[in-house]
Design a protein around this motif. Sequence first.
Motif, PDB file in Angstrom:
ATOM      1  N   PHE A 140       3.757  38.419  14.756  1.00 32.61           N
ATOM      2  CA  PHE A 140       3.696  39.799  15.221  1.00 32.61           C
ATOM      3  C   PHE A 140       4.444  39.955  16.549  1.00 32.61           C
ATOM      4  O   PHE A 140       5.270  40.858  16.723  1.00 32.61           O
ATOM      5  N   GLU A 141       4.145  39.072  17.495  1.00 27.91           N
ATOM      6  CA  GLU A 141       4.752  39.175  18.826  1.00 27.91           C
ATOM      7  C   GLU A 141       6.264  38.953  18.756  1.00 27.91           C
ATOM      8  O   GLU A 141       7.038  39.667  19.412  1.00 27.91           O
ATOM      9  N   ASP A 142       6.693  37.987  17.966  1.00 25.34           N
ATOM     10  CA  ASP A 142       8.128  37.708  17.857  1.00 25.34           C
ATOM     11  C   ASP A 142       8.894  38.871  17.248  1.00 25.34           C
ATOM     12  O   ASP A 142      10.089  39.052  17.521  1.00 25.34           O
ATOM     13  N   LEU A 143       8.226  39.660  16.425  1.00 27.55           N
ATOM     14  CA  LEU A 143       8.866  40.810  15.793  1.00 27.55           C
ATOM     15  C   LEU A 143       8.738  42.080  16.644  1.00 27.55           C
ATOM     16  O   LEU A 143       9.207  43.148  16.236  1.00 27.55           O
ATOM     17  N   GLY A 144       8.073  41.955  17.799  1.00 24.76           N
ATOM     18  CA  GLY A 144       7.967  43.105  18.700  1.00 24.76           C
ATOM     19  C   GLY A 144       6.852  44.067  18.361  1.00 24.76           C
ATOM     20  O   GLY A 144       6.885  45.234  18.771  1.00 24.76           O
ATOM     21  N   ILE A 145       5.851  43.590  17.605  1.00 27.21           N
ATOM     22  CA  ILE A 145       4.733  44.465  17.244  1.00 27.21           C
ATOM     23  C   ILE A 145       3.428  43.904  17.817  1.00 27.21           C
ATOM     24  O   ILE A 145       2.501  43.539  17.084  1.00 27.21           O
ATOM     25  N   GLY A 146       3.390  43.853  19.140  1.00 30.60           N
ATOM     26  CA  GLY A 146       2.158  43.472  19.813  1.00 30.60           C
ATOM     27  C   GLY A 146       1.147  44.600  19.777  1.00 30.60           C
ATOM     28  O   GLY A 146       1.408  45.689  19.244  1.00 30.60           O
ATOM     29  N   ASP A 147      -0.031  44.381  20.362  1.00 28.63           N
ATOM     30  CA  ASP A 147      -1.107  45.368  20.231  1.00 28.63           C
ATOM     31  C   ASP A 147      -0.797  46.694  20.920  1.00 28.63           C
ATOM     32  O   ASP A 147      -1.441  47.707  20.666  1.00 28.63           O
ATOM     33  N   GLU A 148       0.223  46.733  21.793  1.00 27.48           N
ATOM     34  CA  GLU A 148       0.564  47.989  22.460  1.00 27.48           C
ATOM     35  C   GLU A 148       1.097  49.037  21.485  1.00 27.48           C
ATOM     36  O   GLU A 148       1.087  50.235  21.793  1.00 27.48           O
ATOM     37  N   VAL A 161       3.892  48.187   8.001  1.00 29.19           N
ATOM     38  CA  VAL A 161       4.491  47.101   8.775  1.00 29.19           C
ATOM     39  C   VAL A 161       3.586  45.871   8.788  1.00 29.19           C
ATOM     40  O   VAL A 161       4.012  44.757   8.477  1.00 29.19           O
ATOM     41  N   PHE A 162       2.315  46.076   9.136  1.00 29.40           N
ATOM     42  CA  PHE A 162       1.420  44.937   9.333  1.00 29.40           C
ATOM     43  C   PHE A 162       1.070  44.252   8.009  1.00 29.40           C
ATOM     44  O   PHE A 162       1.051  43.018   7.920  1.00 29.40           O
ATOM     45  N   THR A 163       0.796  45.056   6.982  1.00 32.55           N
ATOM     46  CA  THR A 163       0.469  44.447   5.691  1.00 32.55           C
ATOM     47  C   THR A 163       1.671  43.735   5.095  1.00 32.55           C
ATOM     48  O   THR A 163       1.546  42.630   4.554  1.00 32.55           O
ATOM     49  N   ASP A 164       2.866  44.327   5.230  1.00 30.50           N
ATOM     50  CA  ASP A 164       4.046  43.722   4.621  1.00 30.50           C
ATOM     51  C   ASP A 164       4.525  42.500   5.384  1.00 30.50           C
ATOM     52  O   ASP A 164       5.070  41.563   4.785  1.00 30.50           O
ATOM     53  N   PRO A 209      16.644  35.336   2.650  1.00 37.99           N
ATOM     54  CA  PRO A 209      17.491  36.515   2.908  1.00 37.99           C
ATOM     55  C   PRO A 209      16.869  37.817   2.425  1.00 37.99           C
ATOM     56  O   PRO A 209      16.956  38.838   3.108  1.00 37.99           O
ATOM     57  N   SER A 210      16.241  37.787   1.249  1.00 36.55           N
ATOM     58  CA  SER A 210      15.617  38.992   0.720  1.00 36.55           C
ATOM     59  C   SER A 210      14.446  39.433   1.590  1.00 36.55           C
ATOM     60  O   SER A 210      14.298  40.627   1.901  1.00 36.55           O
ATOM     61  N   VAL A 211      13.606  38.485   2.001  1.00 38.97           N
ATOM     62  CA  VAL A 211      12.450  38.802   2.838  1.00 38.97           C
ATOM     63  C   VAL A 211      12.905  39.377   4.180  1.00 38.97           C
ATOM     64  O   VAL A 211      12.346  40.363   4.681  1.00 38.97           O
ATOM     65  N   VAL A 212      13.933  38.777   4.777  1.00 35.87           N
ATOM     66  CA  VAL A 212      14.446  39.259   6.056  1.00 35.87           C
ATOM     67  C   VAL A 212      14.951  40.697   5.920  1.00 35.87           C
ATOM     68  O   VAL A 212      14.657  41.562   6.758  1.00 35.87           O
ATOM     69  N   GLY A 213      15.700  40.985   4.859  1.00 40.94           N
ATOM     70  CA  GLY A 213      16.208  42.329   4.655  1.00 40.94           C
ATOM     71  C   GLY A 213      15.105  43.350   4.481  1.00 40.94           C
ATOM     72  O   GLY A 213      15.171  44.463   5.038  1.00 40.94           O
ATOM     73  N   LYS A 214      14.085  42.992   3.707  1.00 43.65           N
ATOM     74  CA  LYS A 214      12.967  43.916   3.493  1.00 43.65           C
ATOM     75  C   LYS A 214      12.212  44.182   4.796  1.00 43.65           C
ATOM     76  O   LYS A 214      11.865  45.339   5.101  1.00 43.65           O
ATOM     77  N   LEU A 215      11.965  43.124   5.583  1.00 43.59           N
ATOM     78  CA  LEU A 215      11.228  43.307   6.830  1.00 43.59           C
ATOM     79  C   LEU A 215      12.016  44.160   7.821  1.00 43.59           C
ATOM     80  O   LEU A 215      11.444  44.995   8.526  1.00 43.59           O
ATOM     81  N   GLN A 216      13.311  43.973   7.876  1.00 40.35           N
ATOM     82  CA  GLN A 216      14.102  44.792   8.799  1.00 40.35           C
ATOM     83  C   GLN A 216      14.041  46.271   8.409  1.00 40.35           C
ATOM     84  O   GLN A 216      13.915  47.145   9.270  1.00 40.35           O
ATOM     85  N   ALA A 217      14.107  46.550   7.108  1.00 44.10           N
ATOM     86  CA  ALA A 217      14.030  47.945   6.654  1.00 44.10           C
ATOM     87  C   ALA A 217      12.655  48.542   6.958  1.00 44.10           C
ATOM     88  O   ALA A 217      12.551  49.707   7.362  1.00 44.10           O
ATOM     89  N   ILE A 218      11.610  47.761   6.783  1.00 45.78           N
ATOM     90  CA  ILE A 218      10.245  48.236   7.050  1.00 45.78           C
ATOM     91  C   ILE A 218      10.059  48.522   8.537  1.00 45.78           C
ATOM     92  O   ILE A 218       9.481  49.544   8.934  1.00 45.78           O
ATOM     93  N   LEU A 219      10.567  47.639   9.397  1.00 47.47           N
ATOM     94  CA  LEU A 219      10.462  47.842  10.841  1.00 47.47           C
ATOM     95  C   LEU A 219      11.303  49.035  11.291  1.00 47.47           C
ATOM     96  O   LEU A 219      10.889  49.803  12.173  1.00 47.47           O
ATOM     97  N   ALA A 220      12.469  49.216  10.687  1.00 46.92           N
ATOM     98  CA  ALA A 220      13.321  50.357  11.039  1.00 46.92           C
ATOM     99  C   ALA A 220      12.639  51.668  10.686  1.00 46.92           C
ATOM    100  O   ALA A 220      12.714  52.649  11.442  1.00 46.92           O
ATOM    101  N   ALA A 221      11.956  51.716   9.537  1.00 46.16           N
ATOM    102  CA  ALA A 221      11.271  52.937   9.112  1.00 46.16           C
ATOM    103  C   ALA A 221      10.131  53.297  10.065  1.00 46.16           C
ATOM    104  O   ALA A 221       9.813  54.479  10.253  1.00 46.16           O
ATOM    105  N   ALA A 222       9.511  52.267  10.675  1.00 41.76           N
ATOM    106  CA  ALA A 222       8.365  52.505  11.561  1.00 41.76           C
ATOM    107  C   ALA A 222       8.746  52.494  13.034  1.00 41.76           C
ATOM    108  O   ALA A 222       7.856  52.520  13.895  1.00 41.76           O
ATOM    109  N   GLU A 223      10.028  52.489  13.336  1.00 40.20           N
ATOM    110  CA  GLU A 223      10.466  52.378  14.728  1.00 40.20           C
ATOM    111  C   GLU A 223       9.900  53.496  15.594  1.00 40.20           C
ATOM    112  O   GLU A 223       9.376  53.252  16.695  1.00 40.20           O
ATOM    113  N   ARG A 224       9.988  54.740  15.122  1.00 39.00           N
ATOM    114  CA  ARG A 224       9.524  55.867  15.935  1.00 39.00           C
ATOM    115  C   ARG A 224       8.002  55.933  16.039  1.00 39.00           C
ATOM    116  O   ARG A 224       7.476  56.052  17.151  1.00 39.00           O
TER     117      ARG A 224
END
Length: 347
Positions: free
Chosen positions: A176-184, A290-293, A313-328
Amino acid sequence: MTSPLSDVRLRADELGGVNGVVRGPLKGYHHETYVLTMPGETRMVKFREPREEILWFDRRCFRSEEDLLRALQGKVSRIPPIHDVAGMALQGFIAGRTLKARPWGDRRVSEAVLVQIVDLFREMARITPDMLDVQRRCEPEDRPENGDCDGFLERLIVFVEDQVYKKNYPVFGRLFEDLGIGDEVFVNLRKNVSGLKERDFCLLHADLHRENLVLDPLGQLWAIDWELAMFGDPLYDLATNLYLMSYPESQESRVRAGWLRVVDRVRPGSTQDWEEDLDRLLAFKKAQSVFTDVIRLSLFLRDGPRINWVRLPSVVGKLQAILAAAERPLGLSEVPSRSRIAAALVR
């Protein structure tokens, strides 16, 4: 060498008896499920039990899905009937095909199906908390007052924060922390999705995706898997359906307009400022995923004690798209690069 039968399969065989027919296991994540045709009968029922060591990421309201379905008979069309078999309440099996998108990516559904989905919204909008005498799982203090849609959404956020994020932090915290999704990010999420208008609560299926909608041979649409059903903001079911179904743009606008028409007819005045609130709820759905995926995809990447490098590669691509969708909604400072995501997963 033949694998030994599971305890669930053995129990299904015992229920079916010598002359019964047992099919399965059916495809499914949370349960090991079999279809039984009872001796001397044509009716088919589902026998299932939760899979061991499966992670549950969704808030559940009712103690028994079968009790809920029994209470809904005659109130909601085309839901599984309940049959009593050997002292157990079992759901009838709905024969047909799900609305799963075609292999070439066609996400359209037929006009007849769209009409029936909208009618399901209408039927559920009519069912208020006082109409069903069904035992709940949640404690009274965990149930917001009728109409308190902000409180309803807050309980969903609390569930994700406590039961998904914090509960799994001991194992997945570094990821979680490495992906930038800490508790904040939960502070940001609350700031970005709060402010819902009041709407009278009604029954929600809360999981209306393609695998839970079955089209029978006569073209009738059946809603199955009511395990996540709850009472709450009627707009939440629309947001969940739009998010999970990924309709083509033209059909999404039709579903939105259909929901508005039928809910405003059942509950006049309850759809005020609905578009702004729908955006908030869709933002929550993107953040929730984000968290479940992250957890599910990282587990999918494991092959015993090793990494399945073919899947990376597939997992990385999916996670990047999921994080991009939840960026805002999550207020992320940036969406991690593919190399950063890959490195975090490998660690």
